[in-house]
Enzyme design. Structure first.
Site, mmCIF file in Angstrom:
data_model
loop_
_atom_site.group_PDB
_atom_site.id
_atom_site.type_symbol
_atom_site.label_atom_id
_atom_site.label_comp_id
_atom_site.label_asym_id
_atom_site.label_seq_id
_atom_site.Cartn_x
_atom_site.Cartn_y
_atom_site.Cartn_z
ATOM 1 N N ASN A 90 7.303 -11.642 -18.748
ATOM 2 C CA ASN A 90 6.332 -11.191 -17.752
ATOM 3 C C ASN A 90 5.509 -10.076 -18.376
ATOM 4 O OD1 ASN A 90 5.553 -11.430 -14.839
ATOM 5 N ND2 ASN A 90 5.950 -9.229 -14.920
ATOM 6 N N VAL B 20 1.444 -17.515 -13.145
ATOM 7 C CA VAL B 20 0.743 -16.265 -12.839
ATOM 8 C C VAL B 20 -0.343 -16.516 -11.798
ATOM 9 C CG1 VAL B 20 1.197 -15.329 -15.139
ATOM 10 C CG2 VAL B 20 -0.986 -16.481 -14.688
ATOM 11 N N ASN C 83 -1.637 -22.308 -8.530
ATOM 12 C CA ASN C 83 -2.553 -23.073 -7.689
ATOM 13 C C ASN C 83 -3.947 -23.089 -8.298
ATOM 14 O OD1 ASN C 83 -1.297 -24.302 -5.518
ATOM 15 N ND2 ASN C 83 -1.206 -22.394 -4.344
ATOM 16 N N SER D 251 4.794 -27.257 -4.732
ATOM 17 C CA SER D 251 4.762 -26.900 -3.312
ATOM 18 C C SER D 251 6.157 -26.644 -2.774
ATOM 19 C CB SER D 251 4.104 -27.992 -2.479
ATOM 20 O OG SER D 251 4.156 -27.629 -1.104
ATOM 21 N N GLY D 252 6.215 -25.744 -1.816
ATOM 22 C CA GLY D 252 7.495 -25.449 -1.173
ATOM 23 C C GLY D 252 7.721 -23.961 -1.033
ATOM 24 N N GLY D 253 6.744 -23.163 -1.504
ATOM 25 C CA GLY D 253 6.877 -21.718 -1.381
ATOM 26 C C GLY D 253 8.016 -21.215 -2.246
ATOM 27 N N LYS E 84 -2.292 -31.694 -5.383
ATOM 28 C CA LYS E 84 -1.750 -30.491 -4.717
ATOM 29 C C LYS E 84 -2.796 -29.904 -3.762
ATOM 30 C CE LYS E 84 0.637 -26.951 -3.466
ATOM 31 N NZ LYS E 84 0.363 -25.617 -3.828
ATOM 32 N N HIS F 192 -2.903 -32.015 -0.734
ATOM 33 C CA HIS F 192 -1.674 -31.698 0.019
ATOM 34 C C HIS F 192 -1.919 -30.482 0.914
ATOM 35 C CE1 HIS F 192 1.796 -29.043 0.520
ATOM 36 N NE2 HIS F 192 2.553 -30.108 0.599
ATOM 37 N N ASN F 193 -2.498 -29.445 0.342
ATOM 38 C CA ASN F 193 -2.738 -28.233 1.125
ATOM 39 C C ASN F 193 -3.768 -28.467 2.218
ATOM 40 O OD1 ASN F 193 -1.058 -27.244 -0.898
ATOM 41 N ND2 ASN F 193 -2.084 -25.264 -0.965
ATOM 42 N N GLU G 91 -2.023 -30.068 4.910
ATOM 43 C CA GLU G 91 -1.180 -29.027 5.539
ATOM 44 C C GLU G 91 -2.003 -28.226 6.569
ATOM 45 O OE1 GLU G 91 0.884 -26.512 2.603
ATOM 46 O OE2 GLU G 91 0.191 -24.764 3.720
ATOM 47 N N TYR G 92 -3.215 -27.859 6.210
ATOM 48 C CA TYR G 92 -4.094 -27.146 7.155
ATOM 49 C C TYR G 92 -4.308 -27.995 8.408
ATOM 50 C CZ TYR G 92 -5.963 -23.377 4.093
ATOM 51 O OH TYR G 92 -6.132 -22.267 3.311
ATOM 52 N N LYS H 36 -5.973 -18.879 1.826
ATOM 53 C CA LYS H 36 -6.087 -18.507 0.427
ATOM 54 C C LYS H 36 -7.095 -19.353 -0.328
ATOM 55 C CE LYS H 36 -1.758 -16.273 -0.870
ATOM 56 N NZ LYS H 36 -0.512 -16.574 -1.592
HETATM 57 P P1 NDP Z 1 1.071 -14.004 -7.798
HETATM 58 O O1 NDP Z 1 0.074 -15.038 -7.546
HETATM 59 O O2 NDP Z 1 1.109 -12.824 -6.916
HETATM 60 O O3 NDP Z 1 0.941 -13.525 -9.333
HETATM 61 C C1 NDP Z 1 1.697 -12.462 -9.842
HETATM 62 C C2 NDP Z 1 2.109 -12.749 -11.272
HETATM 63 O O4 NDP Z 1 0.951 -12.950 -12.109
HETATM 64 C C3 NDP Z 1 2.889 -11.594 -11.866
HETATM 65 O O5 NDP Z 1 3.899 -12.114 -12.699
HETATM 66 C C4 NDP Z 1 1.808 -10.861 -12.668
HETATM 67 O O6 NDP Z 1 2.327 -10.079 -13.727
HETATM 68 C C5 NDP Z 1 1.038 -12.040 -13.216
HETATM 69 N N1 NDP Z 1 -0.307 -11.680 -13.671
HETATM 70 C C6 NDP Z 1 -1.371 -11.377 -12.896
HETATM 71 N N2 NDP Z 1 -2.458 -11.124 -13.670
HETATM 72 C C7 NDP Z 1 -2.057 -11.277 -14.961
HETATM 73 C C8 NDP Z 1 -2.718 -11.168 -16.206
HETATM 74 N N3 NDP Z 1 -4.016 -10.871 -16.279
HETATM 75 N N4 NDP Z 1 -1.990 -11.392 -17.326
HETATM 76 C C9 NDP Z 1 -0.687 -11.709 -17.262
HETATM 77 N N5 NDP Z 1 -0.018 -11.844 -16.107
HETATM 78 C C10 NDP Z 1 -0.690 -11.632 -14.962
HETATM 79 O O7 NDP Z 1 2.570 -14.636 -7.824
HETATM 80 P P2 NDP Z 1 3.245 -15.824 -7.017
HETATM 81 O O8 NDP Z 1 4.614 -15.926 -7.578
HETATM 82 O O9 NDP Z 1 3.064 -15.699 -5.550
HETATM 83 O O10 NDP Z 1 2.419 -17.114 -7.447
HETATM 84 C C11 NDP Z 1 2.325 -17.559 -8.786
HETATM 85 C C12 NDP Z 1 1.438 -18.771 -8.835
HETATM 86 O O11 NDP Z 1 2.021 -19.808 -8.057
HETATM 87 C C13 NDP Z 1 0.043 -18.545 -8.263
HETATM 88 O O12 NDP Z 1 -0.888 -19.270 -9.021
HETATM 89 C C14 NDP Z 1 0.149 -19.098 -6.872
HETATM 90 O O13 NDP Z 1 -1.110 -19.522 -6.378
HETATM 91 C C15 NDP Z 1 1.091 -20.268 -7.091
HETATM 92 N N6 NDP Z 1 1.845 -20.710 -5.924
HETATM 93 C C16 NDP Z 1 2.348 -19.810 -5.033
HETATM 94 C C17 NDP Z 1 3.076 -20.220 -3.935
HETATM 95 C C18 NDP Z 1 3.650 -19.218 -2.989
HETATM 96 O O14 NDP Z 1 4.223 -19.649 -1.963
HETATM 97 N N7 NDP Z 1 3.573 -17.926 -3.255
HETATM 98 C C19 NDP Z 1 3.335 -21.656 -3.689
HETATM 99 C C20 NDP Z 1 2.832 -22.509 -4.718
HETATM 100 C C21 NDP Z 1 2.099 -22.048 -5.761
HETATM 101 P P3 NDP Z 1 2.691 -8.525 -13.458
HETATM 102 O O15 NDP Z 1 4.078 -8.524 -12.884
HETATM 103 O O16 NDP Z 1 2.647 -7.918 -14.818
HETATM 104 O O17 NDP Z 1 1.666 -7.969 -12.528
#
Ligand code: NDP
Length: 477
Positions: free
Chosen positions: A32, A74, A102, A128-130, A183, A186-187, A190-191, A261
């Site tokens: 990370n 990320v 996403n 998908s599935g959070g 995907k 799918h969303n 979902e909406y 989103k």
């Molecule tokens: P976020 O979308 O909040 O992303 C946070 C992560 O991204 C952290 O690990 C952060 O690192 C990293 N990050 C952000 N900017 C950078 C950068 N410039 N360089 C390197 N790392 C970076 O996290 P989520 O876990 O919620 O989601 C991850 C992905 O999964 C997203 O694309 C989201 O759309 C997708 N997704 C999310 C779902 C959900 O229910 N939350 C469901 C399905 C898909 P750091 O810790 O260093 O800040």
């Protein structure tokens, strides 16, 4: 030890996905940007399986067996490009980058093209599935090359959700952006599902006069039938929840402004580009947007509604049964529209998407998981070239049985002034598709009148123009 897979980006999704791989017996390299998160993961969950903590990109890449499988989890958008730029120079031909964020499918197509030149497989993957799904089994929608799926497929099948019949909720959706496209749709669906459920709730409350906890019970009953689904199940949970601070139903103390989103909006934007009428999904996106216009709503609150003495007396229980019919019929229409968009995307980008397989992998793990998807799969398995879900005999018969009640529900909604954009758009779509003649003929006449845009005739080949400003004779264009 070398890791079979690596996950970079350890917020909720990445962390849980990494744990899911580890719990399934894989050695997982974790990384990370902020190192503290990597260490926290290993400290807290290290006992669940085999993790290799990597502080730097170099260490991370070095920890992976070849060909490397590197999952990026990320924030979607620029962060994804930044992470790709950081890792790609450290990789070799044959390695795989799996983007589980996403991403917009157009970005995925661009990234895939750029990395292909370097011999790297870029696998845009819908997940998908959070956070719960990421940990215990999500629905997974990978795109990318067939070779990458040969290597990744077995691992993804292991960590994915399983449908009731045991089938893993993952399939190779198609090349480049196909997975992220599916995907996205799918969303969008979902909406629409959520909007339709919201309208059903509002009607049960405002027309039938039920309380939130009574409506929760109605949804629980519906959940034992053909509407059996995760969204119906959680709806009952939310509706029966009571706010601890006030003792009021939770739904009555939450601000009625829905947020989003963006994936629903993308579904509609792309549908407009592809010329696919996803009116139900569009209404769902617009309904969220309307709810957020607080000033506009405040300024409109005094507008006239239906006159009280005209309102119907309703038999609440009978009305609830009708709402179930309306909800089910509208749901069939939403899925019809969503699958149409997938067909159009697949044709436009030569993805050759198997619609039955898509329905199959949505049966478990994802937010729209539902018993209903088994029937969609069956419809496409029986007839892979089905022009529309509505042309499947079973669905056509079910809508035939539901449509009178569906119409009655909309009559009641209209009389009482309850907005039902989702139910109404779905019925309009259904009636438009089955219509013998549409007013589009008049539209063509108007276009020819003001712009000489020409029209086609029902009885002869060719394009024609009427000399509207002259003697109104017809000429061949
Ligand atoms: P976020 O979308 O909040 O992303 C946070 C992560 O991204 C952290 O690990 C952060 O690192 C990293 N990050 C952000 N900017 C950078 C950068 N410039 N360089 C390197 N790392 C970076 O996290 P989520 O876990 O919620 O989601 C991850 C992905 O999964 C997203 O694309 C989201 O759309 C997708 N997704 C999310 C779902 C959900 O229910 N939350 C469901 C399905 C898909 P750091 O810790 O260093 O800040």
């Amino acid at each position: 030890t070398s890791a079979q897979i690596g996950v970079t980006g350890l917020a909720v999704m990445g962390r849980n996905l990494a744990r899911n791989f580890a719990r399934n017996g894989y050695t997982v390299a974790v990384h990370n940007r902020t190192v503290a998160k990597t260490n926290a993961l290993v400290e807290e969950f290290g006992h669940e399986g085999s993790f290799v903590a990597a502080e730097t990109a170099k260490e991370f890449v070095a920890a992976l067996e070849r060909p490397r499988r590197l999952v990026i989890m990320v924030k979607a958008g620029e962060p994804t490009d930044a992470v790709i730029q950081e890792f790609a120079p450290l990789l070799e031909p044959g390695d795989m980058i799996i983007d589980g964020g996403n991403a917009h499918f157009a970005d995925t197509r661009r990234r895939e093209r750029e990395l292909r030149g370097q011999g790297i497989h870029f696998v845009g993957t819908g997940v998908s599935g959070g956070e719960e799904g990421a940990l215990n089994g999500p629905s997974i929608m990978p795109g990318g090359s067939p070779e990458s799926y040969e290597s990744l497929g077995p691992m993804l099948e292991k960590i994915s959700a399983k449908a009731a019949d045991g089938a893993p909720c993952v399939t190779h959706v198609g090349p480049d952006g196909a997975g992220h496209f599916v995907k996205m749709v799918h969303n969008g669906i979902e909406y629409a599902d959520m909007q339709l459920i919201g309208e059903a709730y509002q009607l049960l409350r405002d027309v039938a006069g039920y309380s939130p906890s009574q409506i929760a019970d109605i949804f629980r009953t519906w959940n034992t039938g053909r509407l059996d689904s995760y969204l119906i199940e959680i709806t009952a949970e939310v509706l029966s929840h009571v706010d601890a601070a006030t003792g009021k139903p939770f739904v009555d103390v939450v601000e009625d402004r829905a947020e989003q989103k963006g994936t629903g909006r993308w579904t509609v934007q792309i549908a407009l580009d592809l010329g696919v009428p996803v009116s139900g999904i569009a209404e769902a996106v617009f309904a969220r947007s309307l709810s957020g216009h607080a000033d506009l709503r405040a300024a409109s609150r005094g507008l006239a509604g239906p006159t009280a003495q005209q309102l119907d007396e309703v038999d609440a229980a009978a009305f609830a049964d009708r709402v179930e019919q309306a909800l089910y019929a509208s749901k069939i229409v939403s899925y019809t529209q969503g699958f149409h968009e997938i067909t159009a995307g697949s044709d436009e980008y030569d993805w050759n998407i198997d619609l039955g397989a898509v329905a199959s992998i949505w049966r478990g793990g994802c937010i729209i998981r539902a018993a209903f998807l088994d029937r969609i799969r069956a419809a496409y398995d029986t007839r892979p070239d089905l022009p529309s879900l509505l042309s499947d005999d079973t669905f056509a018969q079910e809508i035939a049985a539901a449509q009178d009640d569906w119409r009655e529900v909309l009559v009641a909604a209209t009389r009482q002034g309850v907005p039902t954009p989702g139910f109404s758009a779905a019925l309009a779509y259904y009636d438009a598709l089955r219509a013998e003649r549409l007013p589009a003929a008049l539209t063509q006449g108007q276009r020819d009148f003001f712009g000489a845009h020409t029209y086609r005739r029902t009885d002869r080949e060719g394009s024609f123009h009427t000399l509207w400003g002259d003697d109104r004779s017809e000429v061949e264009a």
